[in-house]
Design a protein around this motif. Structure first.
Motif, PDB file in Angstrom:
ATOM      1  N   LEU A   9       0.611  -1.459   0.055  1.00  0.00           N
ATOM      2  CA  LEU A   9      -0.297  -0.162  -0.184  1.00  0.00           C
ATOM      3  C   LEU A   9       0.895   1.569  -0.069  1.00  0.00           C
ATOM      4  O   LEU A   9       1.446   1.577   0.844  1.00  0.00           O
ATOM      5  N   HIS A  10       0.861   1.765  -0.239  1.00  0.00           N
ATOM      6  CA  HIS A  10       1.550   3.190  -1.335  1.00  0.00           C
ATOM      7  C   HIS A  10       2.799   3.213  -0.889  1.00  0.00           C
ATOM      8  O   HIS A  10       3.520   4.005  -0.560  1.00  0.00           O
ATOM      9  N   ARG A  42      -5.984  -0.984  -1.450  1.00  0.00           N
ATOM     10  CA  ARG A  42      -6.153   0.740  -1.520  1.00  0.00           C
ATOM     11  C   ARG A  42      -7.081   1.356  -0.982  1.00  0.00           C
ATOM     12  O   ARG A  42      -7.003   2.312  -0.251  1.00  0.00           O
ATOM     13  N   GLU A  43      -7.822   1.242  -1.345  1.00  0.00           N
ATOM     14  CA  GLU A  43      -9.348   1.556  -1.369  1.00  0.00           C
ATOM     15  C   GLU A  43      -9.726   1.787  -0.520  1.00  0.00           C
ATOM     16  O   GLU A  43     -10.166   3.146   0.156  1.00  0.00           O
ATOM     17  N   ASP A  45      -8.652   0.860   2.115  1.00  0.00           N
ATOM     18  CA  ASP A  45      -7.560   1.473   3.255  1.00  0.00           C
ATOM     19  C   ASP A  45      -7.252   3.227   3.514  1.00  0.00           C
ATOM     20  O   ASP A  45      -7.667   3.474   4.623  1.00  0.00           O
ATOM     21  N   ASP A  46      -7.441   3.846   2.776  1.00  0.00           N
ATOM     22  CA  ASP A  46      -7.935   5.293   1.913  1.00  0.00           C
ATOM     23  C   ASP A  46      -8.960   5.269   3.274  1.00  0.00           C
ATOM     24  O   ASP A  46      -8.963   6.833   3.846  1.00  0.00           O
TER      25      ASP A  46
END
Length: 73
Positions: A9-10, A42-43, A45-46
Motif C-alpha cells: 500500500l503506497h 488500497r481504496e 485503506d484510504d
C-alpha cells in the motif's frame, strides 16, 4: 480459520488477517469492479481513516457490499 495476507500500500508492505471467505469475496468484488485486488484494498485503506485496523475495515467493506447487492436495483 484466519489467515495472514500481505500487500503493498503506497509503496509499503503491510499485512492483514482475514478468514478465507472474506478474502474470496474481496477478490470477487475486485474482479466485478475490474480492479486489481491491491487497488481495492488500497481504496478501503484510504477510506478507513485512522480509526480501526485494515482487517476490520476489509470485513466491514465486504459486509456493506453484500448488503447493498442484496437490496437489488
Amino acid at each position: 480459520m484466519i489467515r495472514k495476507y500481505s500487500t503493498t500500500l503506497h509503496g509499503h508492505r503491510t499485512s492483514f488477517s482475514l478468514e478465507p471467505a472474506f478474502h474470496d469475496e474481496l477478490k470477487a468484488i475486485a474482479a466485478e469492479r475490474r480492479l486489481p485486488l491491491a487497488a481495492l484494498i488500497r481504496e478501503v485503506d484510504d477510506a478507513r481513516g485512522v480509526e480501526g485496523n485494515l482487517s476490520s475495515a476489509l470485513r466491514l467493506f465486504v459486509l456493506a457490499w453484500l448488503k447493498k447487492a442484496g437490496e437489488g436495483p
